[in-house]
Scaffold this motif. Structure first.
Motif, short mmCIF file in Angstrom:
data_model
loop_
_atom_site.label_atom_id
_atom_site.label_comp_id
_atom_site.label_asym_id
_atom_site.label_seq_id
_atom_site.Cartn_x
_atom_site.Cartn_y
_atom_site.Cartn_z
N ALA A 186 -3.45 4.34 4.10
CA ALA A 186 -4.00 5.75 3.59
C ALA A 186 -5.52 5.72 3.60
O ALA A 186 -6.16 4.45 3.54
CB ALA A 186 -3.64 6.00 2.18
N TRP A 188 -8.97 8.20 3.06
CA TRP A 188 -9.58 9.37 2.25
C TRP A 188 -11.10 9.66 2.63
O TRP A 188 -11.84 8.43 2.29
CB TRP A 188 -9.11 9.59 0.81
CG TRP A 188 -9.59 8.18 0.07
CD1 TRP A 188 -10.71 8.07 -0.62
CD2 TRP A 188 -8.85 7.23 -0.22
NE1 TRP A 188 -10.49 6.69 -1.34
CE2 TRP A 188 -9.17 6.12 -1.00
CE3 TRP A 188 -7.20 6.74 0.27
CZ2 TRP A 188 -8.75 5.07 -1.36
CZ3 TRP A 188 -6.92 5.60 -0.19
CH2 TRP A 188 -7.57 4.65 -0.98
N LEU A 212 -1.52 7.94 -5.45
CA LEU A 212 -0.78 7.75 -4.42
C LEU A 212 0.70 7.20 -4.75
O LEU A 212 1.73 7.73 -4.44
CB LEU A 212 -1.17 6.92 -3.24
CG LEU A 212 -2.40 7.75 -2.36
CD1 LEU A 212 -2.89 6.68 -1.56
CD2 LEU A 212 -2.36 8.87 -1.75
N GLY A 232 -0.72 13.01 -0.91
CA GLY A 232 -2.28 13.44 -0.45
C GLY A 232 -2.61 14.54 -1.49
O GLY A 232 -3.70 14.46 -2.01
N VAL A 245 -7.33 13.44 2.84
CA VAL A 245 -6.49 12.35 2.86
C VAL A 245 -5.76 12.44 4.01
O VAL A 245 -4.98 13.29 4.57
CB VAL A 245 -5.61 12.20 1.64
CG1 VAL A 245 -4.72 10.99 1.70
CG2 VAL A 245 -6.34 12.40 0.28
N ARG A 246 -5.52 11.01 4.68
CA ARG A 246 -4.83 10.99 6.09
C ARG A 246 -3.74 9.66 5.66
O ARG A 246 -4.34 8.67 5.29
CB ARG A 246 -5.76 10.54 7.26
CG ARG A 246 -6.56 11.60 7.56
CD ARG A 246 -7.09 11.41 8.95
NE ARG A 246 -7.92 12.49 9.24
CZ ARG A 246 -8.84 12.79 10.41
NH1 ARG A 246 -8.50 11.96 11.38
NH2 ARG A 246 -9.44 13.97 10.67
N LEU A 247 -2.47 10.10 5.85
CA LEU A 247 -1.33 9.01 5.56
C LEU A 247 -0.61 8.76 6.96
O LEU A 247 -0.39 9.60 7.69
CB LEU A 247 -0.70 9.46 4.49
CG LEU A 247 -1.14 9.75 3.06
CD1 LEU A 247 -0.44 10.78 2.20
CD2 LEU A 247 -1.31 8.24 2.43
#
Length: 298
Positions: A186, A188, A212, A232, A245-247
């Motif tokens: 993750a 952010w 999360l 997210g 947020v990138r997951l």
């Protein structure tokens, strides 16, 4: 045909740094992997071999160690900002600096019955890797991205997957109760390069991580994509200092083992954990109105 030089950068990758802070008899440990990359007016070194604008990568390594001694290491975001701003300000040819840091967690060992605990003894934690990427350029634009990696989580029920598209090559059976496991990566983006409210990147990181994990645990999942969005969204709704947020969630498949050849049933108790191939679910979740263009992540 005309050939031109495209975007480029150079740096020192994966400088390993262990910083011990000795507070009397109590020691504190920071275990980092630091990568720096610089870009700017570097055309001549590519086109003619003129290195007059190139700050050696060995110097970048030395700067990491010197700054660790001179300034100490507290929050990795702050240390990355310090390095990035230094490099951009140190040479007129350097227009942009990227600093990426991974932090490996260690827990203090406290043996039972030890009256003073082991103030200098540690065990490597399995709590995942804390990460950050900082970009800073000569125009004063700064991006701070915090994150984590290798955070392995599992729900042993509460996960389904059915109603999916099919073609002539589809063999997957629908699942109404399955194990859902993943190793979370993750990242952010902070809405501002200024420190979070209260000035603590540590608190911000801990709270985003908590969001999360709680969303993963509390979501009855019909797909890993649904879980990704829930994770997210929980972080963004709870922490106003972040805006995106990138997951990346690899699906760590667990398949029930057929025990019928041995005269045994298997009511969802014995599984084979497959390491590959695996599904990989990736996505970004943004706050409405968050600026989305012109921000460096990688």
């Amino acid at each position: 045909m005309t050939v031109v030089l495209g975007p480029n950068r150079y740096g020192k990758a994966e400088t390993r740094l262990v910083r011990v802070t000795r507070d009397g008899g109590v020691h504190h440990l920071k275990d980092l992997n630091v990568s720096t990359a610089l870009s700017g007016d570097m055309e001549d070194t590519h086109l003619t071999g003129d290195n007059s604008a190139v700050l050696p990568t060995d110097t970048q390594k030395n700067t990491v160690y010197a700054f660790a001694r001179r300034h100490g290491v507290d929050q990795i975001e702050e240390f990355a900002l310090l390095l990035a701003r230094h490099h951009v300000g140190s040479q007129p040819s350097i227009r942009h600096a990227r600093v990426e840091i991974e932090e490996y967690s260690w827990d203090r060992i406290t043996p039972a019955g030890d009256p003073g605990d082991r103030r200098h003894s540690f065990v490597r934690s399995g709590a995942g890797v804390r990460t950050c990427v900082v970009h800073h350029d000569a125009d004063g634009r700064t991006t701070v991205v915090s994150g984590l990696a290798d955070l392995t989580v599992m729900n042993t029920t509460g996960s389904e997957f059915h109603g999916f598209a099919r073609d002539e090559y589809t063999t997957l059976a629908p699942a109404t109760d399955r194990i859902l496991a993943t190793a979370v990566t993750a990242r952010w983006r902070h809405a501002s390069p200024d420190p979070p409210p209260g000035g603590s990147y540590a608190e911000s990181h801990a709270e985003v991580r908590r969001c999360l994990l709680e969303a993963f645990a509390q979501t009855h999942s019909l797909s890993l994509q649904q879980t990704l969005y829930a994770m997210g969204r929980r972080a963004l709704e709870t922490r106003p200092e972040i805006c995106e947020v990138r997951l990346a969630l690899p699906n760590r498949h667990h398949f029930p083992v057929d025990l019928e050849p041995f005269g045994l049933d298997n009511p969802g108790e014995v599984f084979y954990a497959a390491d590959r191939p695996y599904g990989l679910i990736e996505g970004a979740v943004l706050s409405e109105g968050a600026p989305g263009a012109g921000f460096a992540w990688d």
